[in-house]
Design a protein around this motif. Structure first.
Motif, short mmCIF file in Angstrom:
data_model
loop_
_atom_site.label_atom_id
_atom_site.label_comp_id
_atom_site.label_asym_id
_atom_site.label_seq_id
_atom_site.Cartn_x
_atom_site.Cartn_y
_atom_site.Cartn_z
N ARG A 172 0.83 -1.22 0.00
CA ARG A 172 0.00 0.00 0.00
C ARG A 172 0.86 1.26 0.00
NH1 ARG A 172 -4.37 -0.76 4.60
NH2 ARG A 172 -5.07 1.17 3.63
N ASP A 173 0.21 2.44 -0.28
CA ASP A 173 0.97 3.69 -0.30
C ASP A 173 1.15 4.28 1.09
OD1 ASP A 173 1.97 4.05 -2.74
OD2 ASP A 173 0.41 5.37 -3.52
N ALA A 177 21.01 4.25 -0.29
CA ALA A 177 20.66 3.93 -1.67
C ALA A 177 19.47 2.97 -1.64
CB ALA A 177 21.84 3.29 -2.38
N CYS A 178 18.79 2.88 -2.78
CA CYS A 178 17.71 1.90 -2.87
C CYS A 178 17.46 1.62 -4.34
CB CYS A 178 16.44 2.44 -2.22
SG CYS A 178 15.08 1.26 -2.27
N VAL A 179 17.39 0.32 -4.68
CA VAL A 179 17.10 -0.05 -6.06
C VAL A 179 15.61 -0.26 -6.19
CG1 VAL A 179 17.54 -1.75 -7.85
CG2 VAL A 179 19.38 -1.06 -6.33
N SER A 180 15.07 0.15 -7.34
CA SER A 180 13.62 0.08 -7.53
C SER A 180 13.17 -1.39 -7.58
CB SER A 180 13.24 0.77 -8.84
OG SER A 180 13.86 0.09 -9.91
N HIS A 181 11.88 -1.57 -7.38
CA HIS A 181 11.33 -2.93 -7.42
C HIS A 181 11.49 -3.55 -8.79
CE1 HIS A 181 9.82 -2.40 -3.42
NE2 HIS A 181 9.19 -1.29 -3.76
N ASP A 193 6.91 1.09 -7.38
CA ASP A 193 7.81 2.17 -7.82
C ASP A 193 7.06 3.45 -8.15
OD1 ASP A 193 9.90 0.46 -7.55
OD2 ASP A 193 10.04 -0.07 -9.67
N ARG A 194 5.94 3.68 -7.42
CA ARG A 194 5.19 4.90 -7.73
C ARG A 194 5.85 6.14 -7.12
NH1 ARG A 194 0.94 1.24 -7.39
NH2 ARG A 194 0.60 1.52 -5.17
N HIS A 195 6.47 5.96 -5.97
CA HIS A 195 7.09 7.12 -5.33
C HIS A 195 8.45 6.75 -4.76
CE1 HIS A 195 2.76 8.19 -5.04
NE2 HIS A 195 3.22 9.42 -5.25
N VAL A 196 9.25 7.79 -4.53
CA VAL A 196 10.47 7.63 -3.75
C VAL A 196 10.29 8.48 -2.50
CG1 VAL A 196 12.92 8.22 -3.64
CG2 VAL A 196 11.98 7.23 -5.72
N TRP A 202 8.64 11.93 -3.51
CA TRP A 202 8.88 12.27 -4.91
C TRP A 202 8.05 11.33 -5.78
CZ3 TRP A 202 12.78 16.06 -5.50
CH2 TRP A 202 13.63 16.26 -4.39
N LYS A 203 7.41 11.88 -6.76
CA LYS A 203 6.63 11.04 -7.67
C LYS A 203 7.57 10.58 -8.78
CE LYS A 203 2.54 11.00 -10.39
NZ LYS A 203 1.50 11.62 -11.05
N CYS A 204 7.51 9.27 -9.10
CA CYS A 204 8.38 8.75 -10.15
C CYS A 204 7.73 8.96 -11.51
CB CYS A 204 8.64 7.26 -9.95
SG CYS A 204 9.41 6.93 -8.38
#
Length: 1969
Positions: A1706-1707, A1895-1899, A1946-1949, A1962-1964
């Protein structure tokens, strides 16, 4: 002696051969009139090819090195080199100066460029920072400045298609600038992979953000925006020096000698190779091109100018050529033809035709040429070479006759003998060789008398003698041709020399200045016929003297143009011309000689206009024998107004002394006395060294000045009012044409001119910053808008001001001698005249400079000293009064006639409607008709004419008149003796005011029972003054000698006077007739005192260190007091008349018994017990406190105690009168102080009833009478005093929040360092270990598995291309105030966190952002004026105040569309902590965090700084404008409240006065609000609110809050005031209160936040709502009616926020921070859903894979597992003592890994239930754990550690896995590591001190985001194994981003901030399919 005057002939520059091609580019253009403009040496040249004619611009004083052409192509800007270089903008048609821009650059001006419409000019300096400066050139005003680059800048240009954009280029860089407000912000061009980083030499801007630039390697680089998009390779084969854009396209020119033309899209049109043309040569290099139509102008390195017609490109036309490299020394003149020959280090010899102005022959030699000579028949030309040889050529075809080398050193001089038989050759090895011409130059003789190199030679007319000069300045004679030295003087006496080129010798003594021993004159040449001599020197000056000139220091005329040294100068053969050559400028100047007879009809050659600097004054000094100066003027020129200590220095001095004294213990000091004094009347007028300083005001009062006081005298009521704004001597006064404003100028280190209103006596404007030492003359313009002032610095600077704005318009050096008067032209506001010692100059304004022309006297008169000046009835006519009594009449700049007006100097003149009035030293006032043809009437100032109503007595007849003014039917006259008289037209004279004459005044005595006093002065007079309302001088008596002291006898009948020669006398007090006199001492009598009671004894103290005691009745000396080691300063009797107290110059306090004079020792404590009859002592315990902190610099000269023994008045060397409580014990007592005297106060006395204090000024000769206002009676009026200024020692209160805010140190991002204590080598610097399996490219092994398990399988993977800021959770309340405001009628609120301004919609919660700040915002304010709706100002942190992009700045922006309206780079180093808009919204106030806490006022729309001043030495928290004012504001801070007024450009401040309330102490003030009628409210640290009326405390609202009052808000519409403080919520109290307009009643509001204490940091009131910002980062809206609280914004209270976890599906996300809370946030609803208080700081948080559990790691080593559904604790454990840094669930939910700072990772098996027993742990981890990630199959764990190493361990055994191949095959469930070869590319070059932190790698597994210590979020592709990978950056956080995560899908950071405690969402933005 004719040589004492300059010759009456003249030189006019006719032609210059040469062009500056070396070290300059782009300096050659066509003007609109098709003329060619360029420069050479220090001259701008406009050449007309059609007429073959040159015009010259000569406004520069040194080499010109840059030139720009205005877009309309008429005006030219040129920049020069020099210590104080300036820019001239001039008209190429009239060659007149239009504007001068100066005082900004140093070293030189390298480039110039006009913008598209020609309004602005940009310049680049040669200083170390290569400063870039933008000018409004018409006004001469700098708009903006910034450091340009660390290395040279070669070209700069405005972007002609985008406003406010510029481009500059230079050594290895190109920069793209934008101008906003006063801020120039650069972006460096990105070379990228497209081209090499290299030096860019020139550029041109085109449409669509394209920029073309020429590079050093010959390529053209094409830029779009800031990126290099393509290169045009090989455009030239070497560097491209010049690029010129025109309608058709672009022309480039390079070092390869080619010109290329390109079309508008930069496609090649054609090439012209100049080396191949008929004029070409090898090595030709192009420095400048200009393309206009079918013509191209080309300038070359070798000083040639070509013109090419495009269709005949093979035949370039050579317009100009000159010598090039090296120095030019050789010059010879053809004996019979108008030809000149020059030879230079460029090895060429050239012959020039002086008639055709052209080069007619040129020949290149083998060696550099140093000298030349032509034989008398004109056939042979001899050249001396640098290598010691000489060559002889035939003139007609330049063929060699002979080449001889007899010497090794350079030949510096050679000459043929007049009969043509010999050639003398002078060498640098100090010999002269003689060769026979007919004998094919056989050597005939040698002269060897010199010890130094030979500089000059001359033959005698009969060729029998030779004279030489050498480097030692020796002059020797030799017989020819043998070369024997002539030692007998007689033999050479009658010799006639054929030529005279020697610099030493009797005939040319006069060319050397009087007292110098220097040899800087390089060449001379005598013209026997014209009897003139021309010289050339090292300073670029050609001078004309009379010949012969025998006496040193002869007068001359001088001509400038050459830049550096002029190496040689010669007359042409017929003496029509003078040719001079420049060494370094390679230029040949041809001057036309204009003899005296032609001058008569050549008035058109008025002295060339030039800037004052270059035309320094001894030049056209037609000074014939100057009459000796009049004695009075002589005296005045000797006056120096320098001070040892200026008042401006006091604050710094105090600080220094305080530092020293910190150690000493401080007693609690006495309070200042309750009494105060007010200036009541001043006797005196400053006439002895000032003129024209006396005027009638509009309503007939009289305004003048004395000491530091401006006086307005009402002659009907005999009263005075005072302007007391000055703190030192006023030297000049002028009245505004409207007669109600006055300008006064004073003495000072940075002296000021005050303009003040005679009605209100308030300052309207204060002008300072451009003069030194003092201002001696001021004048208003006829329209009253401008003011001119003259300083008394070395060069008597003249400044023109717009006084209302306080702006300097123009400035110039006036004269090296004193200027007495400045007058503005009443018809043309841009013109003025100055007059002074031998000085008369006519000025006109040219932008930021003034161009001056000397008055042209011609044959009419002598150059005289001018004392006064007025303009006549047209703009051309001016009249001046001279020191000899003449009036000079001028038309334009020419003297037309002189009229004898007075005997002795004419000191003052005044213009009337129909005529003039003058006054002079002869004491006569004369009325004249309108053209000074006849004198209509004269008035002599005589005692006989004195009218009965006079307030005093005339001392002498015909006193020297210094000021005259007319009005109200009278003539007002001021005299040198300090009298002001009013002359009726019919004759009677009334004396209005008078004071002592010149000389110090020391003696003062007040009468024992009458209101009168006596004074005695060095002017040899004794005077009696009436102190009652009649205020007049009652009696005066002349003395033989000056007097120093006086005293009335106790019965008031006798007056004793001590004189300067050691005698004293007793006089009758009524008649002043002598009673008796004595003369026993040699030195000054310094004090004299009658004993009390009957006055039996008289004590007389002298500088001989004795006190004599006389018996008055018997007139005998009865005792002598001996034992003092120094001169006596003060004496006092005791009441019984038995004891004397004595002070000496050695600071001794001695006691003597009377009358014998036996010395007594009295213990210090006993002294005050003795009853003293008077106390004037300055020593002893009772007056220890009167000595100031800076006692070493200043002396207390006088004191006097009131008769009731309560108040001690003192006077000191700095001109302060102070009142202390008596006794003043303890060091540095508190006092009230008053400024009115200018320097020393020599004496102070109370009158008999203590009702008045009388003070004497030593040097200002004024007697001031002050009324004493008792305590209690003075509430009526605020006093003029300043309270004692040593800050109170009591502390201002304590509060933790205040202390924290005061001590916080703000770091700027660029300097931030690691947030974690990392050690080791950074990843990108580590050596890579070769991996075991560098597999062959084609392999049968299975493909490498995915690095990362991807969660959204099935969808196409789309990379993320951008991040957009969507939400911010956070508000900076912890250390900022008043930073939350309503906008748009309360629909939106605006606030800030980190470096972002946030506009937050109250209803929907949506946010939009202002992101232009490059560092943290510290303050925010909203413009309340309806004209500026939604305008916000924010101030940020910064570095040093150097105007670079990291300097602190204020941004003004539109809150709705986020447009930046202005950026103000400020001089506040460290940061801006408070901003406030003025009532009209046009001004902005900012306060800095620099040590001085500077306060600055801006006109923000123009980006102009109006005023700036140090605010306080401790922190200022808030400064706000009064809501109804543009000029008044209040600042509050640590123990500080100040009330400020803006006057013009000056800031005046008054400290808040506490005196009227008992026990009020200065506390630390935190907030400010305002009420009507000048009320101000300040909130304090103790919770009180102080109420101030003006600047005086009138009441205290006690405990308005229980804790500090941090915030106050004044509602503009109803005047209600909101306060916010720090308190615990209770039933009646609340942290927010709403008060009525006067702070009498209030209503409290509780904030329902559940906190223990509420601490409010910001309040604002809208429609029925109060907006509150708290220390706990909440923003709350409180309803006024129902007191309901609505929390709008939440945030973490304290950071860093270390823990961050996003929900798996969920968001939602969780954050954990140092404030001990974990918070749950909902992105969709934009709010905080929940928070858990843990009681300890949390460090990390993690969701389980299903999202049903949360693990939290704490700072104390504990960890907790919660169930999400119920927030119940499922389990908790503490196995470690140090912080848990990361915590992770394995993907199969079986294990929990816990990593801590104890270098450990523990594994817990969750399947065993909530007991949480440790199953195992990882061994040998080298450092603390930063991040951990599980593999997708839960079998491995990767750990990144604090030593930049990453390890992989098996789960759950904890075994270290070292096999690299195995590691490479693991697929990870998540990747948050900052280490590993896969993420090598995230480490940047610039990370010496700072690190990537998270750091973080996207899903999806293909994008990577990082956070670092600089506060940047960066987006990379994953994996990124290459070093320094490409990325995008996103700014907004403060330093240290602590954690970063992708949300599900990966909708937001989410990024978490360290210093800013804020969460950014942040919106991707994904790339489209």
């Amino acid at each position: 002696m004719a040589a004492r005057s300059a010759p009456s002939c003249h030189l006019r520059l006719e032609w210059v051969y040469g062009y500056r091609g070396h070290q300059c580019r782009n300096n050659l253009y066509y003007t609109a009139a098709k003329e060619i403009v360029y420069f050479v040496a220090g001259v701008g040249v406009v050449y007309s090819p059609r007429e073959h004619r040159q015009k010259f611009y000569r406004g520069h004083s040194d080499d010109i090195i840059s030139l720009a052409l205005h877009p309309e192509r008429v005006l030219v800007a040129t920049g020069q080199v020099g210590k104080e270089p300036y820019i001239c903008v001039w008209d190429s048609y009239t060659v007149q100066t239009i504007s001068v821009l100066k005082d900004v650059h140093t070293h030189g001006i390298a480039c110039l460029a006009f913008d598209l419409d020609g309004q602005r000019l940009v310049s680049v300096g040669l200083d170390s920072k290569n400063a870039v400066c933008v000018w409004d050139w018409k006004r001469g005003k700098m708009l903006s400045m910034a450091p340009g680059h660390t290395d040279r800048i070669f070209d700069i240009s405005w972007d002609l298609y985008q406003p406010n954009k510029l481009v500059s280029c230079g050594v290895k860089h190109i920069k793209f600038w934008s101008l906003c407000g006063n801020a120039l912000t650069p972006k460096r061009g990105v070379f990228g992979k497209t081209g090499d980083l290299q030096t860019i030499l020139c550029l041109a801007c085109a449409r669509d953000e394209l920029t073309y630039s020429g590079a050093l390697n010959g390529d053209i680089y094409v830029w779009k925006g800031i990126n290099l998009i393509r290169t045009i390779q090989g455009a030239h084969t070497a560097g491209i020096f010049s690029m010129n854009a025109c309608e058709e396209g672009f022309a480039t020119g390079g070092r390869d000698g080619c010109i290329r033309l390109w079309d508008l899209t930069f496609k090649p049109i054609t090439v012209i190779d100049l080396r191949e043309t008929d004029q070409g040569y090898k090595g030709l290099s192009v420095r400048s091109v200009c393309w206009r139509g079918d013509h191209i102008l080309v300038g070359t390195q070798d000083s040639e100018i070509f013109e090419i017609v495009v269709h005949e490109r093979k035949k370039p036309f050579l317009i100009m050529q000159g010598h090039c490299e090296g120095e030019l020394w050789a010059l010879a003149i053809h004996p019979t033809k108008p030809l000149a020959v020059t030879g230079s280090d460029d090895r060429s010899v050239r012959i020039w035709s002086l008639v055709d102005h052209a080069l007619i022959a040129r020949c290149n030699m083998e060696e550099p040429i140093r000298c030349a000579a032509v034989n008398v028949d004109g056939i042979h030309l001899a050249l001396g070479m640098k290598d010691g040889s000489f060559t002889v050529l035939r003139v007609r075809d330049m063929t060699e006759v002979v080449h001889i080398k007899d010497r090794k050193e350079a030949i510096h001089e050679l000459k043929y003998s007049p009969d043509g038989t010999y050639l003398a050759v002078g060498c640098n090895d100090s010999s002269v060789d003689i060769y026979g011409v007919a004998q094919r130059y056989k050597k005939m003789g040698e002269c060897v008398g010199s010890l130094s190199f030979i500089t000059h030679l001359d033959w005698s007319s009969d060729s029998r003698y030779l004279q030489t000069n050498d480097g030692n300045g020796k002059r020797l004679f030799y017989r020819m041709p043998g070369g024997k030295e002539v030692s007998n003087k007689e033999e050479t006496k009658g010799v006639h020399w054929a030529s005279w080129t020697c610099v030493s010798g009797l005939e040319v003594n006069g060319i050397w200045p009087k007292y110098s021993e220097i040899n800087d004159i390089n060449s001379v040449d005598g013209n026997y016929i014209g009897q003139v001599l021309v010289t050339a020197d090292d300073y670029g000056i050609v001078k004309l003297f009379r010949y012969p000139c025998l006496r040193k220091g002869a007068k001359f005329r001088k001509y400038i143009g050459h830049s550096a040294h002029v190496t040689n100068v010669r007359w042409s053969h017929d003496h029509q011309w003078v040719i001079s050559i420049g060494g370094a400028d390679h230029a040949v100047f041809q001057w036309r000689f204009i003899p005296e007879r032609k001058l008569k009809d050549a008035l058109h050659i008025a002295p060339q206009e030039s800037l004052a600097d270059s035309n320094s004054d001894e030049s056209d000094s037609d000074l014939s024998d100057v009459p000796e100066l009049d004695s009075e003027i002589e005296q005045e020129t000797q006056l120096t107004y320098r001070r040892q200590v200026y008042k401006e220095d006091l604050p710094q001095l105090k600080e220094q002394y305080k530092e020293k004294q910190k150690s000493g213990t401080s007693k609690r000091r006495e309070r200042a006395p309750g009494n105060s004094i007010r200036l009541h009347f001043v006797h005196g007028y400053r006439g002895y060294d000032c003129r024209s300083n006396l005027f009638y005001t509009q309503i007939g009062e009289i305004v003048y000045h004395v000491a530091a006081v401006g006086v307005i005298y009402n002659r009907q009521q005999n009263t005075q009012r005072f302007y007391l704004g000055h703190d030192d001597d006023i030297l000049c006064l002028a009245i505004h044409p409207s007669k109600d404003y006055v300008a006064t100028g004073q003495v000072g280190r940075d002296p000021s001119v005050h303009i003040w209103d005679t009605e209100t006596i308030k300052p309207l404007s204060i002008l300072k910053g451009y003069h030194q030492y003092g201002v001696c003359a001021v004048d208003f313009s006829a329209d009253g808008k401008r003011l001119a002032s003259v300083g008394i610095d070395e060069s008597h600077t003249v400044v023109l001001w717009d006084w209302k704005k306080g702006e300097k318009l123009s400035i110039a050096r006036g004269s090296k001698d004193k200027i007495f008067v400045v007058k503005m032209n009443p018809y043309v506001p841009d013109k003025l005249i100055t007059a002074g010692i031998k000085h008369m100059k006519f000025w006109r304004r040219a932008g930021g400079g003034l161009v001056g022309r000397k008055g042209y006297i011609g044959t009419l008169g002598k150059n005289e000293t001018m004392m006064c000046a007025v303009y006549g009835w047209t703009e051309e006519m001016a009249f001046t009064g001279t020191s000899t009594g003449d009036v000079c009449i001028w038309r334009d700049i020419f003297l037309v006639k002189t009229v004898k007006a007075h005997d002795g100097p004419v000191f003052s003149m005044h213009a009337l409607e129909k005529g003039f009035v003058t006054g002079g030293k002869d004491g006569v006032v004369a009325l004249w008709d309108d053209c000074f043809e006849r004198c209509l009437k004269t008035y002599a100032i005589k005692r006989a004419a004195l009218a009965p109503g006079s307030k005093g007595l005339l001392l002498e007849d015909n006193p020297s008149i210094r000021a005259i003014s007319l009005g109200h039917g009278h003539i007002l006259v001021g005299t040198k003796n300090g009298e002001i008289l009013e002359v009726d037209k019919s004759g009677p004279i009334t004396l209005l005011v008078q004071g002592h004459m010149e000389g110090e005044v020391w003696g003062l005595a007040t009468h024992p029972y009458l209101p009168i006093c006596a004074t005695v002065s060095d002017d040899k007079t004794l005077r009696i003054w009436d102190l009652s309302p009649s205020h007049c001088m009652l009696a005066v008596r002349k003395l033989k000698k000056g007097g120093r002291c006086c005293c009335f006898s106790p019965d008031g009948k006798a007056l004793a006077v001590g004189l300067c020669d050691g005698s004293f006398l007793m006089a009758n007090a009524d008649t002043l007739e002598d009673l008796v006199s004595f003369h026993h001492r040699k030195d000054i009598i310094s004090d004299i005192r009658f004993s009390p009671g009957s006055g039996k004894y008289l004590a007389v103290a002298s500088h001989d260190s004795f006190v004599d005691i006389y018996n008055v009745m018997s007139s005998k000396r009865v005792g002598i007091c001996k034992g003092a080691t120094s001169y006596i300063t003060h004496i006092d009797w005791d009441i019984r008349g038995k004891l004397l107290q004595v002070n000496t110059g050695a600071k001794e306090q001695l006691f003597f018994e009377a009358p014998r004079g036996k010395r007594q020792t009295i213990p210090r404590m006993e002294v005050e017990k003795i009853g003293w009859a008077s106390w004037t002592s300055v020593l002893g315990l009772c007056c220890e406190g009167i000595w100031p902190v800076i006692g070493e610099v200043t002396d207390v000269t006088a004191s006097c105690l009131t008769h009731d023994k309560m108040v001690l008045a003192t006077g000191d060397d700095l001109g302060f009168v102070k009142l202390f409580r008596y006794p003043a014990k303890g060091k540095c007592g508190k006092f009230k102080r008053y400024v009115a005297h200018s320097t020393q106060v020599t004496n102070v006395r109370w009158t008999c009833d203590d009702s008045m204090l009388v003070t004497l000024g030593g040097a200002d000769m004024s007697l001031m009478v002050w009324t004493n206002e008792m305590e209690g009676s003075r509430e009526k009026r605020p006093c003029d005093s300043e309270e004692s200024d040593t800050g109170s020692e009591e502390d201002g209160g304590y509060d933790s929040d205040v202390t924290r805010e005061n001590e916080i140190s703000y770091t700027i991002r660029a300097l931030s360092t690691n947030i974690r204590p990392m050690f080791g080598i950074k990843p990108h610097l580590q050596q890579k270990e070769p991996s075991m399996d560098e597999r062959p490219p084609v392999s049968r092994a299975p493909p490498q598995p995915e690095k990362l398990q991807t969660n959204n399988v099935g969808k196409k993977k789309r990379p993320i291309e951008d991040l957009m800021l969507e939400l911010v959770f956070g508000y900076r309340g912890r250390d900022c105030r008043n930073n939350v405001h309503y906008l748009n009628d309360g629909d939106d609120i605006i606030y800030h966190t980190a470096s972002i301004g946030i506009l937050h919609n109250v209803a929907t919660g949506t946010q939009s952002f202002y992101q232009e700040h490059n560092d943290d915002i510290l303050c925010l304010t909203v413009n309340q004026h309806p004209k500026f709706i939604n305008v916000v100002a924010t101030g940020q942190v910064g570095d040093s105040a150097d105007m670079s992009p990291t300097a602190p700045s204020v941004h003004i922006w539109d809150a709705v569309n986020k447009q930046t309206l202005a950026i103000l780079r400020c001089y506040h180093s460290k940061g801006v902590c408070s901003v406030s808009f003025s009532a009209t919204g046009k001004l902005l106030l900012s306060v800095g965090l620099d040590p001085e806490h500077t306060v600055t006022i801006w006109r923000w729309q123009e980006g102009a700084k109006i005023a700036s001043k140090a605010g306080h030495n401790q922190r200022i928290f808030v400064a706000e404008f009064r809501p109804d004012s543009d000029s008044q504001f209040v600042s509050v801070g640590v123990k500080h409240v100040k009330f400020w007024t803006l006057a013009g450009r000056a800031l005046l401040s008054k400290k808040g006065l506490l005196s009227s309330l008992e026990d009020a102490r200065m506390q630390t003030m935190l907030a400010v609000a305002f009420g009507a009628n000048n009320l101000t409210f300040t909130g304090t640290i103790s919770g009180d609110v102080c109420v101030w009326k003006d600047h005086i405390l009138c009441r205290v609202v006690a405990r308005a809050h229980n804790g500090p009052v941090f915030a106050m808000y004044t509602t503009l519409r109803d005047g209600l005031i909101v306060t916010g403080g720090k308190e615990r919520p209770s039933k009646e109290g609340g942290a927010v209160k709403l008060w009525d307009q006067e702070l009498r009643r209030c209503r409290a509001f509780r904030l329902e936040t559940g906190q223990v204490t509420d601490c409010v940091r910001s309040v604002c009131r809208g429609r029925g709502k109060i907006l509150v910002g708290t220390r706990n980062a909440e923003i709350i809206e409180v309803g006024e009616k129902n007191a309901a609280c609505n929390i709008l914004v939440n945030g973490h209270v304290d950071g860093p926020i270390w823990g961050l976890a996003t929900h798996p599906s969920r968001d939602f996300f969780l954050s954990a921070a140092e404030d001990g809370t974990v918070r749950l946030w909902d992105i969709a609803d934009k709010k905080m859903l929940n928070k858990v208080n843990l009681g300890h700081a949390a460090r990390t948080v993690c969701y389980s894979p299903e999202g049903d559990m949360v693990a939290i790691g704490m700072k104390n080593g504990e960890f907790i597992i919660l169930l999400v559904s119920s927030l119940k604790i499922w389990g908790k454990k503490r196995d470690r003592r140090c912080a848990i840094h990361d915590i992770r669930f394995s993907p199969d939910c079986r294990f929990l890994a816990v990593g801590s700072s104890e270098n450990s990772v523990d594994f817990y098996d969750l399947s065993l239930g909530p007991t949480l027993n440790r199953t195992s742990y990882c061994k040998d981890i080298p450092s603390f754990v930063i991040q951990m990630d599980f593999s997708a199959d839960s079998r491995y764990l990767q750990v990144s550690t604090g030593c930049y190493k990453r390890h992989v361990y098996e789960v759950p055994s904890g075994r270290h896995l070292t096999d690299q191949a195995a590691i490479d095959r693991i697929t990870w469930a998540t990747w948050t590591s900052i280490l590993g070869s896969e993420v090598m590319g995230i480490w940047s070059r610039h990370a010496e001190k700072a690190d990537v932190t998270c750091a973080c790698v996207s899903h999806s597994g293909i994008s990577l985001v990082t956070g670092d210590d600089f506060g940047m979020v960066k987006l990379f592709d994953f994996p990124c194994p290459e070093k320094f990978a490409k990325h995008k950056r996103f700014l907004g956080h403060s330093p240290h981003v602590t954690n970063i995560r992708f949300t599900s899908g990966d909708r937001h950071v989410i990024s978490a901030g360290g210093d800013d405690c804020s969460l950014f969402v942040w919106k991707c933005v994904h790339t489209p399919h």
